[in-house]
Design a protein around this motif. Structure first.
Motif, PDB file in Angstrom:
ATOM      1  N   LYS A 455       1.161  -1.206  -0.065  1.00 39.04           N
ATOM      2  CA  LYS A 455      -0.006   0.121   0.039  1.00 39.04           C
ATOM      3  C   LYS A 455       1.133   1.500  -0.077  1.00 39.04           C
ATOM      4  CE  LYS A 455      -3.855  -1.800   1.881  1.00 39.04           C
ATOM      5  NZ  LYS A 455      -5.198  -2.157   3.858  1.00 39.04           N
ATOM      6  N   PHE A 456       0.427   2.086  -0.484  1.00 43.00           N
ATOM      7  CA  PHE A 456       1.062   3.510  -1.255  1.00 43.00           C
ATOM      8  C   PHE A 456      -0.235   4.115  -1.206  1.00 43.00           C
ATOM      9  CE2 PHE A 456       2.716  -0.002  -3.206  1.00 43.00           C
ATOM     10  CZ  PHE A 456       4.436   0.340  -3.248  1.00 43.00           C
ATOM     11  N   GLY A 457       0.459   5.525  -0.463  1.00 46.10           N
ATOM     12  CA  GLY A 457      -0.704   7.211   0.121  1.00 46.10           C
ATOM     13  C   GLY A 457       0.370   7.734  -1.095  1.00 46.10           C
ATOM     14  N   ILE A 458      -0.663   9.343  -1.315  1.00 43.91           N
ATOM     15  CA  ILE A 458      -0.329  10.188  -1.626  1.00 43.91           C
ATOM     16  C   ILE A 458      -1.101  11.902  -1.727  1.00 43.91           C
ATOM     17  CG2 ILE A 458       0.200  12.277  -3.545  1.00 43.91           C
ATOM     18  CD1 ILE A 458       1.705   9.405  -5.461  1.00 43.91           C
ATOM     19  N   GLU A 459      -0.761  11.961  -0.252  1.00 39.32           N
ATOM     20  CA  GLU A 459      -1.543  13.423   0.219  1.00 39.32           C
ATOM     21  C   GLU A 459      -0.961  14.698  -0.687  1.00 39.32           C
ATOM     22  OE1 GLU A 459      -1.664  12.573   3.910  1.00 39.32           O
ATOM     23  OE2 GLU A 459      -3.286  10.134   3.827  1.00 39.32           O
ATOM     24  N   SER A 460      -2.369  15.247  -0.420  1.00 45.47           N
ATOM     25  CA  SER A 460      -2.539  17.120  -1.134  1.00 45.47           C
ATOM     26  C   SER A 460      -3.061  17.526   0.262  1.00 45.47           C
ATOM     27  CB  SER A 460      -1.908  17.275  -2.232  1.00 45.47           C
ATOM     28  OG  SER A 460      -3.211  17.274  -2.728  1.00 45.47           O
ATOM     29  N   ALA A 461      -3.476  19.193  -0.439  1.00 52.64           N
ATOM     30  CA  ALA A 461      -4.108  20.113   0.505  1.00 52.64           C
ATOM     31  C   ALA A 461      -5.722  19.212   0.335  1.00 52.64           C
ATOM     32  CB  ALA A 461      -3.842  21.441   0.075  1.00 52.64           C
ATOM     33  N   THR A 462      -5.888  19.401  -0.550  1.00 53.33           N
ATOM     34  CA  THR A 462      -7.156  18.287  -1.421  1.00 53.33           C
ATOM     35  C   THR A 462      -7.514  16.763  -1.673  1.00 53.33           C
ATOM     36  OG1 THR A 462      -6.833  19.433  -3.385  1.00 53.33           O
ATOM     37  CG2 THR A 462      -7.928  21.120  -2.110  1.00 53.33           C
ATOM     38  N   THR A 463      -6.460  16.591  -1.770  1.00 56.70           N
ATOM     39  CA  THR A 463      -6.202  15.304  -2.619  1.00 56.70           C
ATOM     40  C   THR A 463      -5.493  14.032  -1.400  1.00 56.70           C
ATOM     41  OG1 THR A 463      -6.189  15.975  -4.903  1.00 56.70           O
ATOM     42  CG2 THR A 463      -5.914  14.194  -4.190  1.00 56.70           C
ATOM     43  N   SER A 464      -5.664  12.761  -1.417  1.00 58.45           N
ATOM     44  CA  SER A 464      -5.761  12.101  -0.888  1.00 58.45           C
ATOM     45  C   SER A 464      -5.935  10.306  -1.780  1.00 58.45           C
ATOM     46  CB  SER A 464      -7.028  11.527   0.567  1.00 58.45           C
ATOM     47  OG  SER A 464      -5.628  11.053   1.104  1.00 58.45           O
ATOM     48  N   SER A 465      -4.755   9.787  -1.663  1.00 62.38           N
ATOM     49  CA  SER A 465      -5.034   8.639  -2.665  1.00 62.38           C
ATOM     50  C   SER A 465      -4.074   7.447  -1.854  1.00 62.38           C
ATOM     51  CB  SER A 465      -4.138   8.739  -3.974  1.00 62.38           C
ATOM     52  OG  SER A 465      -4.727  10.206  -4.805  1.00 62.38           O
ATOM     53  N   THR A 466      -4.928   5.920  -1.562  1.00 63.74           N
ATOM     54  CA  THR A 466      -4.197   4.844  -1.345  1.00 63.74           C
ATOM     55  C   THR A 466      -4.128   4.445  -2.936  1.00 63.74           C
ATOM     56  OG1 THR A 466      -5.479   5.385   0.583  1.00 63.74           O
ATOM     57  CG2 THR A 466      -4.712   2.979  -0.124  1.00 63.74           C
ATOM     58  N   ILE A 467      -2.240   3.708  -3.310  1.00 59.07           N
ATOM     59  CA  ILE A 467      -2.616   2.773  -3.765  1.00 59.07           C
ATOM     60  C   ILE A 467      -2.425   1.241  -3.778  1.00 59.07           C
ATOM     61  CG2 ILE A 467      -1.297   2.720  -6.205  1.00 59.07           C
ATOM     62  CD1 ILE A 467      -0.724   5.591  -5.918  1.00 59.07           C
ATOM     63  N   ILE A 468      -2.888   0.558  -3.981  1.00 65.17           N
ATOM     64  CA  ILE A 468      -2.666  -0.887  -3.847  1.00 65.17           C
ATOM     65  C   ILE A 468      -1.643  -1.418  -4.648  1.00 65.17           C
ATOM     66  CG2 ILE A 468      -4.038  -0.579  -1.944  1.00 65.17           C
ATOM     67  CD1 ILE A 468      -5.934  -2.756  -3.352  1.00 65.17           C
ATOM     68  N   ALA A 469      -1.231  -2.451  -4.551  1.00 65.40           N
ATOM     69  CA  ALA A 469      -0.452  -3.462  -5.745  1.00 65.40           C
ATOM     70  C   ALA A 469      -0.302  -5.080  -4.776  1.00 65.40           C
ATOM     71  CB  ALA A 469       1.027  -3.117  -6.930  1.00 65.40           C
ATOM     72  N   GLY A 470      -0.367  -5.761  -6.063  1.00 70.71           N
ATOM     73  CA  GLY A 470      -0.264  -7.118  -5.483  1.00 70.71           C
ATOM     74  C   GLY A 470      -0.886  -8.126  -6.438  1.00 70.71           C
ATOM     75  N   ALA A 471      -0.006  -9.536  -5.403  1.00 64.44           N
ATOM     76  CA  ALA A 471      -0.425 -10.870  -6.506  1.00 64.44           C
ATOM     77  C   ALA A 471      -0.980 -11.512  -5.432  1.00 64.44           C
ATOM     78  CB  ALA A 471       0.565 -10.609  -6.707  1.00 64.44           C
ATOM     79  N   ASP A 472      -1.967 -12.818  -5.955  1.00 65.93           N
ATOM     80  CA  ASP A 472      -2.170 -13.996  -5.142  1.00 65.93           C
ATOM     81  C   ASP A 472      -2.017 -15.305  -5.921  1.00 65.93           C
ATOM     82  OD1 ASP A 472      -4.880 -13.899  -7.101  1.00 65.93           O
ATOM     83  OD2 ASP A 472      -5.677 -12.603  -4.786  1.00 65.93           O
ATOM     84  N   TRP A 473      -2.386 -16.152  -5.103  1.00 62.45           N
ATOM     85  CA  TRP A 473      -2.016 -17.473  -5.839  1.00 62.45           C
ATOM     86  C   TRP A 473      -2.729 -18.587  -5.238  1.00 62.45           C
ATOM     87  CZ3 TRP A 473       1.139 -21.311  -2.822  1.00 62.45           C
ATOM     88  CH2 TRP A 473       0.552 -22.497  -3.901  1.00 62.45           C
ATOM     89  N   SER A 474      -2.903 -19.705  -5.616  1.00 66.53           N
ATOM     90  CA  SER A 474      -3.512 -20.620  -5.035  1.00 66.53           C
ATOM     91  C   SER A 474      -3.675 -21.830  -6.107  1.00 66.53           C
ATOM     92  CB  SER A 474      -5.460 -19.511  -5.382  1.00 66.53           C
ATOM     93  OG  SER A 474      -6.072 -20.105  -6.198  1.00 66.53           O
ATOM     94  N   LEU A 475      -3.509 -22.700  -5.012  1.00 73.29           N
ATOM     95  CA  LEU A 475      -3.480 -24.124  -5.457  1.00 73.29           C
ATOM     96  C   LEU A 475      -4.804 -25.356  -4.442  1.00 73.29           C
ATOM     97  CD1 LEU A 475      -0.409 -26.490  -5.427  1.00 73.29           C
ATOM     98  CD2 LEU A 475      -2.173 -27.626  -4.068  1.00 73.29           C
ATOM     99  N   ASP A 476      -5.039 -25.810  -5.882  1.00 74.79           N
ATOM    100  CA  ASP A 476      -6.763 -26.755  -5.455  1.00 74.79           C
ATOM    101  C   ASP A 476      -6.217 -28.580  -5.924  1.00 74.79           C
ATOM    102  OD1 ASP A 476      -8.382 -24.377  -4.499  1.00 74.79           O
ATOM    103  OD2 ASP A 476      -7.765 -24.705  -6.484  1.00 74.79           O
TER     104      ASP A 476
END
Length: 923
Positions: A455-476
């Protein structure tokens, strides 16, 4: 104030589960003791200290004795002590000297401080439509399993529980009793404490037609909600709209379950109703200064479909151990680690009374034992830089599924044993005239899952952004032995399958990558929230024969919400917002859909039955068919919705219009093929000259052609959903302590088949089966419409510890339509295997004319069901300083169900009341 303390207990648990500023490991000890004006300790009061000069903040919560301790550097601190329902106390304290300092703080209650209690689902104020159900709502509805919670959703209704058969979820649809349209339930993802409950390796089924098991199996239908206990749940969010791209392998919705964390209370629950009994015991341990919590819980559910019938019952046993630790002594970050160990046992038994079955044995037993281990790791930065957090979740679960089927079987004519494992001609054995068949289906699903999100964040006086980047893996993977039985004593003499070890099936791997931005922009007094992202999904470990190999599915999703400036209407405040969302959702096929069992077709060529077993001979020809559809793709659902939200001084109205279109749902389609066999004529055999079974050498025969269907999985099911959901919740009328909540929905669901339909009428002409198969454009469709509204009046009287609700469930409108099936095929194929166009000449042919199907037109028209209403009552009472809570409920207490007439026939309706009670202890 006892009511407020109970609420503060839950508030404290939530507070301890979230990141908090900590204090250094060494320093001068300061102890706070927080009480009310009667010197009663206040547990989970918040104590916050702000150092003068540096401004550094230290915070903690009090334990059950009302105490908390700090170890601080020398200096002055501004203290703030807060507790829900009490006036906040501000004071200055000093850390000085060598010995510990002790401060006694008494808080004064507000003149009027009653926090509202919500006993229904709350609609989200975010960008997508979702419902939140908290602990208070669960305690009020008194559930036996997770399926009972769905009654709180818009369009949902309470009814008598059905615990003798699997309970699968259906979001925003009415549903039909057709397994070809089960992708909606299969495509609803359940996530418990960050780890998904996967069911793709479930292959538990019994071959052949077995009416006893027809409603017991739920292969390729998703999660059986009976197996999910609710007593350890703290919070549930059911996302019906467009979820974050962080969540994949779904088409219809997302169920996020968060369980209890922290606390020191011992909780017990006993519930009994007309069909079942439930026992629960749970204990929490919490060490605030070490930021350590431990929770244990177990429950037992025993249900009978009919209390008078001891031959059919369902049992569930669950156990959970959860440990969570937070390290907050680092200067720049906080680390948290949680570990969960869970057990779920589900036992479904059924026997047929021998006295009602001519003394014959017929029984079924199913056991499901699941062991799950999961861990979550959180690294949270204390700085306001670009990087904010890293979350890692890993889980593995192993299930031991076992079906045991025992049945008395009897054949009325000489029948061959279906036991050939290879194609070709062969001699077979005769089945015994009567025998006991024993079948065991051994499944051992193994599921593994791992996900990492930055998770990453960028903030200013009028803007707030949260950025997520990731991966998932599953096995059956399924490690089971599959269907195990004596092939000389099969459960069915015409079964087209053979024993197959599930462990021979390759493991299934899914990989997902995602990135998403959630931005909030202040536009003067307005606010714009935009969440947009994309998810990529692919399947690994597939052979080159599959079309899914190397294929990537892209799921773009977006939610937008615009909040208008608050407006004053006299003394009242009006808040309004509009939102909308759109996105794609993908569900990959399950193991049983990718790797179906081979089919074995056995055709009898000679059946020479002699009174002397030494002279008997039965000759067969076996064909082995691979029903795998190598072109099978993933199920894809496209959703969009628009929402409105209006709040006026605590009175809130939210409404949603949505549409979903899933054109590639999974279904089973029949594909017919022609097969030849020899029909030996043994009329010339002189049985007086036999010294053994008759020889086939020189025995005359004719060639016969037969047609058989093989079931294969396709993407031919289409499910289209449209509807309106609405929720209105009034402000509680303080003089009556009563609130009105109205929830409802209008749903229209259309089910259709996009695949051509193959049909053989199985007509016998001159002693021979028809060998022609028609290909039809449509096999009919289903349309279901419903308009349902719930009116709930709930009253909460904290002074008496009493809460009750009365609900009117109104079904204003319901109608259904079963569409016409194509009566005339557009093509056909015969013994030559070639496809031919079906023409007027074909319709006049004496054999091909049988392919024209005839139907009763009365079965294909709209059927309307008039209004009906049922009522429910739920009551809770707290006793002994809120340490004991007694509750009772009556479902379908008073009912208005007028009869109606269809085609001159009067249809009478009725609903039987269903009631129960429970007692909760909290010590």
């Amino acid at each position: 104030m006892r009511f407020l303390r109970c609420l503060t207990y839950f508030f404290g648990m939530a507070l301890l589960a979230s990141p908090a500023y900590g204090q250094p490991a060494a320093g001068i000890e300061i102890e706070f003791e927080v009480t009310d004006t009667l010197s009663e300790p206040l547990a989970y009061a918040t104590v916050e200290l702000k150092a003068r000069g540096s401004g550094k903040i230290h915070a903690a919560t009090t334990d059950f004795t009302g105490k908390c301790t700090f170890a601080l550097p020398a200096g002055l601190y501004d203290a703030s002590i807060a507790y829900v329902g009490y006036e906040t106390r501000h004071m200055t304290v000093e850390s000085a000297g060598e010995g510990p300092s002790h401060y006694e703080v008494r808080l004064r209650a507000f003149a009027f401080a009653i926090r509202d209690v919500v006993v229904t689902a709350s609609e989200s104020k975010g960008g997508t439509s979702s419902s939140t159900i908290d602990r208070k709502a669960m305690e009020h509805i008194q559930p036996s399993s997770f399926a009972d919670l769905l009654a709180l959703l818009p369009g949902g209704s309470s009814s008598s529980p059905q615990l003798s058969e699997p309970n699968t979820i259906h979001l925003r649809e009415i549903g039909v009793s057709d397994d070809d349209y089960a992708t909606s339930s299969l495509g609803t993802s359940f996530v418990i404490d960050g780890a998904p409950v996967r069911n793709d390796a479930n292959m538990q089924y019994v071959p052949g037609i077995d009416q006893l098991l027809e409603r017991k199996t739920f292969i390729n239908k998703g999660v059986d909600m009976r197996s999910i206990s609710t007593d350890e749940i703290r919070h549930v969010e059911i996302v019906r709209g467009i979820p974050s791209v962080e969540y994949g392998d779904l088409t219809s919705g997302l169920v996020k379950i968060e369980r209890k964390r922290g606390g020191n209370a011992l909780a017990a629950r006993f519930k009994a109703d007309m069909d079942s009994k439930l026992f629960y015991l749970g204990k929490g341990f919490e060490i605030p200064d070490r930021r350590l919590t431990v929770n244990l819980g177990a429950d037992l559910l025993d249900s009978k479909a009919d209390p008078r019938n001891k031959l059919e019952n369902y049992k569930r046993l669950t156990g959970s151990l959860r440990v969570h630790k937070t390290w907050d002594g680092f200067s720049g970050h906080t680390i948290a680690l949680g570990t969960n160990l869970d057990y779920t046992g589900s036992f479904d038994n059924r026997k047929v009374d021998p006295e009602s079955n001519n003394g014959n044995l017929d029984e079924f037993k199913s056991e499901y034992n699941r062991f799950a281990l999961s861990a979550d790791f959180d690294y949270m930065s204390k700085d306001d830089g670009f990087f904010r957090a890293l979350e890692v979740v890993a889980s593995v679960d192993y299930s031991r599924d076992r079906i045991e089927r025992r049945k008395f079987c009897q054949v009325t004519r000489p029948t061959a044993v279906p036991n050939s494992l290879s194609p070709g001609e062969h001699d077979a054995q005769f089945l015994e005239p009567s025998y006991i068949a024993d079948l065991t289906v051994d499944g051992q699903p193994l599921n593994a899952y791992a996900k990492a999100v930055a998770k990453f964040g960028i903030e200013s006086a009028t803007t707030s952004s949260t950025i997520i980047a990731g991966a998932d893996w599953s096995l059956d993977k399924n490690l089971g032995r599959g269907q195990v039985y004596d092939m000389l004593r099969p459960l069915s003499s015409d079964a087209s399958t053979r024993p197959r070890a599930y462990s021979d099936i390759p493991a299934q791997h899914d990989l997902g990558l995602f990135v998403e931005d959630d931005t909030s922009v202040k536009l003067g007094r307005s606010r714009l929230d935009v969440m947009a992202g994309v998810r990529v999904t692919t399947m690994l470990n597939l052979s080159e024969a599959y079309a899914l190999r190397g294929r990537f599915y892209f799921d773009p999703r977006a939610n937008v919400r615009f909040s208008f400036p608050a407006a004053k209407l006299g003394r009242r405040t009006l808040e309004t917002a509009v939102s909308g969302g759109v996105g794609w959702h993908t569900k990959t096929p399950t193991m049983s859909q990718l790797y179906p069992a081979p089919l074995y077709y056995d055709f009898q060529q000679l059946n020479y039955y002699h009174s002397d077993p030494a002279f008997r001979r039965i000759n067969m020809v076996t064909y082995v068919v691979d029903p795998t559809n190598y072109s099978l793709g993933a199920a894809r659902n496209f959703k969009w919705e628009v929402r409105g939200d209006i709040t006026l001084d605590g009175n809130r109205l939210s409404f949603t219009y949505f549409e979903e279109d899933m054109e590639s749902g999974f279904r089973t389609a029949n594909r017919y093929a022609s097969y030849t066999r020899k029909q030996y004529d043994y009329s010339g055999v002189d049985d007086t000259q036999l010294t053994g079974p008759p020889s086939l050498d020189g025995m005359p025969y004719t060639i016969d052609t037969l047609v058989r269907a093989s079931a294969t999985v396709t993407n031919g099911s289409r499910t289209r959903k449209r509807g309106v959901e609405f929720t209105f919740s009034s402000q509680r009328i303080e003089s009556l302590r009563t609130r009105l909540t109205i929830t409802g929905a209008w749903f229209r669901t259309e089910y259709d088949n996009s695949d051509p339909v193959y049909y053989n009428p199985e007509t016998v002409i001159n002693g021979k089966s028809l060998v022609y198969t028609g290909i039809y454009a449509s096999d009919g469709n289903y349309i279901r419409e419903m308009w349902h509204t719930n009116f709930m009046i709930d009253t909460d009287i904290p002074r008496l510890g009493l809460g009750f609700s009365f609900t009117f469930q109104c079904r204003w409108h319901y109608r259904q339509y079963n569409g016409f099936k194509s009566s005339r095929p557009f093509a056909y194929f015969g013994p030559d295997g070639a496809v031919h166009a079906y023409t007027d000449e074909s319709a006049a042919d004496p054999l091909l004319k049988w392919l024209i199907r005839s139907y009763n037109e009365a079965a294909y028209r709209w059927e309307n069901v008039p209004f009906y209403m049922t009522t429910n009552l739920k009551v809770t009472k707290k006793l002994f300083r809120e340490k004991v809570m007694a509750a009772m409920f009556v479902t379908q207490m008073f009912n208005y169900m007028p009869s109606y007439v269809v085609d001159g026939v009067r249809v009478r309706r009725h609903a039987s009341p269903y009631f129960g009670m429970e007692v909760n202890f909290r010590l």
